[in-house]
Enzyme design. Sequence first.
Site, PDB file in Angstrom:
ATOM      1  N   ASP A 162       0.827  -1.207   0.000  1.00 36.97           N
ATOM      2  CA  ASP A 162       0.000   0.000   0.000  1.00 36.97           C
ATOM      3  C   ASP A 162       0.870   1.271   0.000  1.00 36.97           C
ATOM      4  O   ASP A 162       2.103   1.202  -0.036  1.00 36.97           O
ATOM      5  CB  ASP A 162      -0.905  -0.058   1.249  1.00 36.97           C
ATOM      6  CG  ASP A 162      -2.246   0.621   1.045  1.00 36.97           C
ATOM      7  OD1 ASP A 162      -2.403   1.362   0.068  1.00 36.97           O
ATOM      8  OD2 ASP A 162      -3.131   0.401   1.900  1.00 36.97           O
ATOM      9  N   ASP A 203     -10.169   3.449  -3.205  1.00 36.78           N
ATOM     10  CA  ASP A 203     -10.935   2.273  -2.780  1.00 36.78           C
ATOM     11  C   ASP A 203     -12.316   2.184  -3.420  1.00 36.78           C
ATOM     12  O   ASP A 203     -13.008   3.180  -3.597  1.00 36.78           O
ATOM     13  CB  ASP A 203     -11.113   2.283  -1.263  1.00 36.78           C
ATOM     14  CG  ASP A 203      -9.790   2.040  -0.555  1.00 36.78           C
ATOM     15  OD1 ASP A 203      -8.751   2.007  -1.239  1.00 36.78           O
ATOM     16  OD2 ASP A 203      -9.809   1.899   0.670  1.00 36.78           O
TER      17      ASP A 203
END
Length: 399
Positions: free
Chosen positions: A148, A203
């Site tokens: 990430d 997201d």
Amino acid sequence: MRYLLIAALIFLSLNLQAQKFEGLAPTPPMGWNSWNTFATDINEQLVKDIADKFVELGLKDAGYEYIVLDDGWMAKERDANGNLVADPEKFPSGMKALAAYVHSKGLKFGLYNCAGSETCAGYPGSRGYEYQDARLYASWDIDFLKYDWCNTEKLNAEGAYMTMRDALAKAGRPVVFSICEWGDNEPWNWGQEIGHMWRVSGDISNCWDCEDDHGTWSSWGVWKIINMRKNIRSATGPNHWNDFDMMEVGNGMTAAEDRSHFAMWSMLASPLIMGNDLRSATEETIKTLTNKEVIGVNQDSLGIQGFRVSNEGNIEIWAKPLANGSWAMTFVNMNEKPAELSFDWSEHKITDAETGKGLNTKEKTYQVRDLFNHKKLKNTKSKLKATIGVHDVLMVRLD
Ligand code: GAL
């Protein structure tokens, strides 16, 4: 001469280290990730249950392979040697034992970390510990790493992901490397030599076409992501995939929307990573997720991302060239009421500007198969006719 040989060997091995593991993702990776449903509320029993469900529900048989723990698997601190530690309460048996359990089912096991100093949920990140963390993952028999991008102030994205790639290579255990920097630094322009897949957006959210505004960032409905990234098709292909994010199938949209979502991820050749609770999934959800004919489109060996043909009467029409001259075509009803489709093949000459491939029904008559209803339809000499429900999909394969 001997020195020359040694120098050549050193050069070769240095170069080998600086490569991603090839051949790990010839078709888009398929699996499950904990984040969409569980966030950091994860534990070892959950992983075991999910692995059991993979087998029981026919998901493994349909091609799903990776079980990936997202953020929240670690203890808040590294140990005295700087090693990451699995949260002892959530994972009392440790990650190596859990990996062994997953492997015993014939599946693969993945973990999450972050290029920054801390993960997005505030656990220790890999910045400055890349090689040490990679060695640890290898010692735990990890097969997949999602990496990430939180807390990465002043880091260069390409460089940071390259460092982790090299660390994984040095550790020696083949790992699918999943780049997750939300598309901010356009990884489709540099990710091919570094990772096996890269997220193309922020997201996902379990909605059809919404934007969920969280203040400093937004999460995105299915169609927002599709429309945002329909033009980066050329970046995708065997072993390097545009990743449209973990799926929201089974997480609250209608069954029709779930089908369309699944169809579109397949058309886009996105990794198919489930994000729902498989322990309580309905039969309908599992039917969608295990639809082998649709999965076949996703897993087609050419690995071409499908493209938008047109929108007629608010029906989105998409096409994807498949191996051996076959095609997949998808019709999604964007209307709030059922739509009547009447698609005359002879009036549509469909050409893929990227690959030059063409679907020409004047030169060739194709057999048409409905991939959700599993039946043969009339061939391309006849019009394709169907009633498509609200936000539902007709997906066909032309051979
Ligand atoms: C986000 C990422 C999500 C999830 C989350 C964990 O940055 O896009 O998929 O991994 O972090 O904190």
